[in-house]
Design a protein around this motif. Structure first.
Motif, mmCIF file in Angstrom:
data_model
loop_
_atom_site.group_PDB
_atom_site.id
_atom_site.type_symbol
_atom_site.label_atom_id
_atom_site.label_comp_id
_atom_site.label_asym_id
_atom_site.label_seq_id
_atom_site.Cartn_x
_atom_site.Cartn_y
_atom_site.Cartn_z
ATOM 1 N N TRP A 35 0.722 -1.079 0.034
ATOM 2 C CA TRP A 35 -0.039 -0.013 0.001
ATOM 3 C C TRP A 35 0.903 1.151 0.037
ATOM 4 O O TRP A 35 0.699 2.153 -0.688
ATOM 5 C CB TRP A 35 -0.890 0.075 1.103
ATOM 6 C CG TRP A 35 -1.674 1.254 1.365
ATOM 7 C CD1 TRP A 35 -1.410 2.396 2.545
ATOM 8 C CD2 TRP A 35 -2.674 1.806 0.784
ATOM 9 N NE1 TRP A 35 -2.178 3.408 2.215
ATOM 10 C CE2 TRP A 35 -2.938 3.288 1.085
ATOM 11 C CE3 TRP A 35 -3.264 1.558 -0.402
ATOM 12 C CZ2 TRP A 35 -4.052 4.204 0.629
ATOM 13 C CZ3 TRP A 35 -4.516 2.301 -1.075
ATOM 14 C CH2 TRP A 35 -4.516 3.521 -0.185
ATOM 15 N N GLN A 36 1.854 1.165 0.891
ATOM 16 C CA GLN A 36 2.853 2.480 0.754
ATOM 17 C C GLN A 36 3.472 2.782 -0.480
ATOM 18 O O GLN A 36 3.586 3.999 -0.809
ATOM 19 C CB GLN A 36 3.877 2.193 2.060
ATOM 20 C CG GLN A 36 3.339 2.140 3.401
ATOM 21 C CD GLN A 36 2.469 3.390 3.843
ATOM 22 O OE1 GLN A 36 2.861 4.557 3.415
ATOM 23 N NE2 GLN A 36 1.376 3.081 4.681
ATOM 24 N N LYS A 37 3.980 1.844 -1.224
ATOM 25 C CA LYS A 37 4.313 1.816 -2.552
ATOM 26 C C LYS A 37 3.408 2.449 -3.517
ATOM 27 O O LYS A 37 3.435 3.460 -4.376
ATOM 28 C CB LYS A 37 5.086 0.689 -3.097
ATOM 29 C CG LYS A 37 6.448 0.237 -2.338
ATOM 30 C CD LYS A 37 7.167 1.394 -2.277
ATOM 31 C CE LYS A 37 8.636 1.357 -2.122
ATOM 32 N NZ LYS A 37 9.491 2.460 -2.045
ATOM 33 N N ALA A 38 1.983 1.751 -3.511
ATOM 34 C CA ALA A 38 1.010 2.301 -4.398
ATOM 35 C C ALA A 38 0.435 3.594 -4.130
ATOM 36 O O ALA A 38 0.122 4.414 -4.757
ATOM 37 C CB ALA A 38 -0.187 1.539 -4.468
ATOM 38 N N ARG A 39 0.635 4.104 -2.858
ATOM 39 C CA ARG A 39 0.228 5.387 -2.169
ATOM 40 C C ARG A 39 1.254 6.467 -2.709
ATOM 41 O O ARG A 39 0.903 7.512 -3.209
ATOM 42 C CB ARG A 39 0.132 5.289 -0.817
ATOM 43 C CG ARG A 39 -0.331 6.617 -0.068
ATOM 44 C CD ARG A 39 0.265 6.640 1.349
ATOM 45 N NE ARG A 39 0.398 7.801 2.052
ATOM 46 C CZ ARG A 39 1.237 8.512 2.036
ATOM 47 N NH1 ARG A 39 2.383 8.254 1.386
ATOM 48 N NH2 ARG A 39 1.246 9.862 2.427
ATOM 49 N N ARG A 44 2.249 10.878 -6.560
ATOM 50 C CA ARG A 44 3.185 11.713 -7.541
ATOM 51 C C ARG A 44 2.184 11.983 -8.676
ATOM 52 O O ARG A 44 2.450 13.235 -9.280
ATOM 53 C CB ARG A 44 4.273 10.645 -7.981
ATOM 54 C CG ARG A 44 5.429 10.831 -7.073
ATOM 55 C CD ARG A 44 6.788 10.152 -7.882
ATOM 56 N NE ARG A 44 6.490 8.893 -8.130
ATOM 57 C CZ ARG A 44 6.620 7.725 -7.170
ATOM 58 N NH1 ARG A 44 7.018 8.280 -5.892
ATOM 59 N NH2 ARG A 44 6.622 6.427 -7.471
ATOM 60 N N LYS A 45 1.393 11.222 -9.110
ATOM 61 C CA LYS A 45 0.391 11.525 -10.100
ATOM 62 C C LYS A 45 -0.664 12.458 -9.828
ATOM 63 O O LYS A 45 -1.198 13.229 -10.611
ATOM 64 C CB LYS A 45 -0.052 10.105 -10.783
ATOM 65 C CG LYS A 45 0.925 9.421 -11.475
ATOM 66 C CD LYS A 45 0.388 7.931 -12.054
ATOM 67 C CE LYS A 45 1.410 7.086 -12.642
ATOM 68 N NZ LYS A 45 1.079 5.900 -12.994
ATOM 69 N N HIS A 46 -1.217 12.322 -8.697
ATOM 70 C CA HIS A 46 -2.144 13.446 -8.188
ATOM 71 C C HIS A 46 -2.027 14.117 -6.975
ATOM 72 O O HIS A 46 -2.178 13.877 -6.021
ATOM 73 C CB HIS A 46 -3.672 12.340 -7.875
ATOM 74 C CG HIS A 46 -3.950 11.580 -8.933
ATOM 75 N ND1 HIS A 46 -3.391 10.310 -9.057
ATOM 76 C CD2 HIS A 46 -4.647 11.394 -10.124
ATOM 77 C CE1 HIS A 46 -3.798 9.508 -10.294
ATOM 78 N NE2 HIS A 46 -4.656 10.390 -10.866
ATOM 79 N N PRO A 47 -1.119 15.162 -7.448
ATOM 80 C CA PRO A 47 -0.656 15.939 -6.110
ATOM 81 C C PRO A 47 -1.406 16.889 -5.423
ATOM 82 O O PRO A 47 -0.964 17.373 -4.288
ATOM 83 C CB PRO A 47 0.769 16.413 -6.639
ATOM 84 C CG PRO A 47 0.286 16.689 -8.147
ATOM 85 C CD PRO A 47 -0.498 15.752 -8.550
ATOM 86 N N LEU A 48 -2.608 17.094 -5.773
ATOM 87 C CA LEU A 48 -3.369 18.261 -5.173
ATOM 88 C C LEU A 48 -4.671 17.468 -4.329
ATOM 89 O O LEU A 48 -5.304 16.603 -4.942
ATOM 90 C CB LEU A 48 -3.786 19.048 -6.077
ATOM 91 C CG LEU A 48 -2.529 20.014 -6.799
ATOM 92 C CD1 LEU A 48 -3.398 20.898 -7.699
ATOM 93 C CD2 LEU A 48 -1.836 20.487 -5.651
ATOM 94 N N CYS A 49 -5.080 18.019 -3.296
ATOM 95 C CA CYS A 49 -6.251 17.663 -2.648
ATOM 96 C C CYS A 49 -7.581 18.038 -3.573
ATOM 97 O O CYS A 49 -7.833 19.082 -3.855
ATOM 98 C CB CYS A 49 -6.361 18.365 -1.307
ATOM 99 S SG CYS A 49 -7.919 18.128 -0.422
ATOM 100 N N ASP A 63 -2.851 12.348 1.813
ATOM 101 C CA ASP A 63 -3.364 10.940 2.037
ATOM 102 C C ASP A 63 -4.209 10.305 0.756
ATOM 103 O O ASP A 63 -4.540 11.107 0.086
ATOM 104 C CB ASP A 63 -4.237 11.461 3.253
ATOM 105 C CG ASP A 63 -3.984 11.780 4.554
ATOM 106 O OD1 ASP A 63 -2.666 11.925 4.561
ATOM 107 O OD2 ASP A 63 -4.738 11.913 5.385
ATOM 108 N N VAL A 64 -4.086 9.280 0.779
ATOM 109 C CA VAL A 64 -5.049 8.694 -0.291
ATOM 110 C C VAL A 64 -5.951 8.157 0.453
ATOM 111 O O VAL A 64 -6.067 7.276 1.310
ATOM 112 C CB VAL A 64 -4.121 7.461 -0.950
ATOM 113 C CG1 VAL A 64 -5.081 6.605 -2.157
ATOM 114 C CG2 VAL A 64 -2.975 8.113 -1.845
ATOM 115 N N GLY A 85 -6.884 11.983 -3.965
ATOM 116 C CA GLY A 85 -5.747 12.437 -3.034
ATOM 117 C C GLY A 85 -6.371 13.529 -2.049
ATOM 118 O O GLY A 85 -7.211 14.488 -2.935
ATOM 119 N N LEU A 86 -6.025 13.419 -0.753
ATOM 120 C CA LEU A 86 -6.784 14.413 0.010
ATOM 121 C C LEU A 86 -5.677 14.931 1.159
ATOM 122 O O LEU A 86 -4.778 14.296 1.165
ATOM 123 C CB LEU A 86 -7.975 14.060 0.876
ATOM 124 C CG LEU A 86 -9.182 13.411 0.247
ATOM 125 C CD1 LEU A 86 -10.260 12.920 1.188
ATOM 126 C CD2 LEU A 86 -9.801 14.529 -0.572
#
Length: 108
Positions: A35-39, A44-49, A63-64, A85-86
């Motif tokens: 999970w940590q790697k997927a997160r 990286r691809k979705h950097p904004l809340c 946080d994912v 992403g939040l």
């Protein structure tokens, strides 16, 4: 006549467990190394809340979040279409709202 004396619980009585203990560790709930790697990759691809963006603010996502709570369903847990992403404050408010308030959550 004397009042009855308290008798201790029988040895086979299960010990009291707090809700946190019943919930299990983060790894037991699926939030381990994979999970940590997927997160990391997702953030990286979705950097904004997402919630802050909807309000016209630019805030880094930390946080994912599972859009639909997975409640232990592994297929839903790993469905990236169910991730967003939040920032931590938005994630805390969303989770508390779903679980019935801060400090409360639904045990398994």
């Amino acid at each position: 006549m004397r009042p009855q004396r308290h008798k201790p619980a029988a040895p086979d009585t299960p010990p009291h467990r707090t809700p946190e203990q019943l919930r299990g560790t983060s790894s037991e709930r699926g939030y381990g190394y994979r999970w940590q790697k997927a997160r990391e990759g997702f953030l990286r691809k979705h950097p904004l809340c997402v919630h802050c963006e909807q309000r016209g603010r630019v805030t880094a996502a930390t946080d994912v979040d599972h859009i639909t709570p997975h409640r232990g369903d592994k297929d839903l847990f790993w469905d990236r279409q169910n991730w967003q992403g939040l920032c931590h404050p938005c994630h805390s408010v969303k989770t508390a709202t779903e679980d019935g308030g801060f400090g409360n959550f639904r045990a398994k």
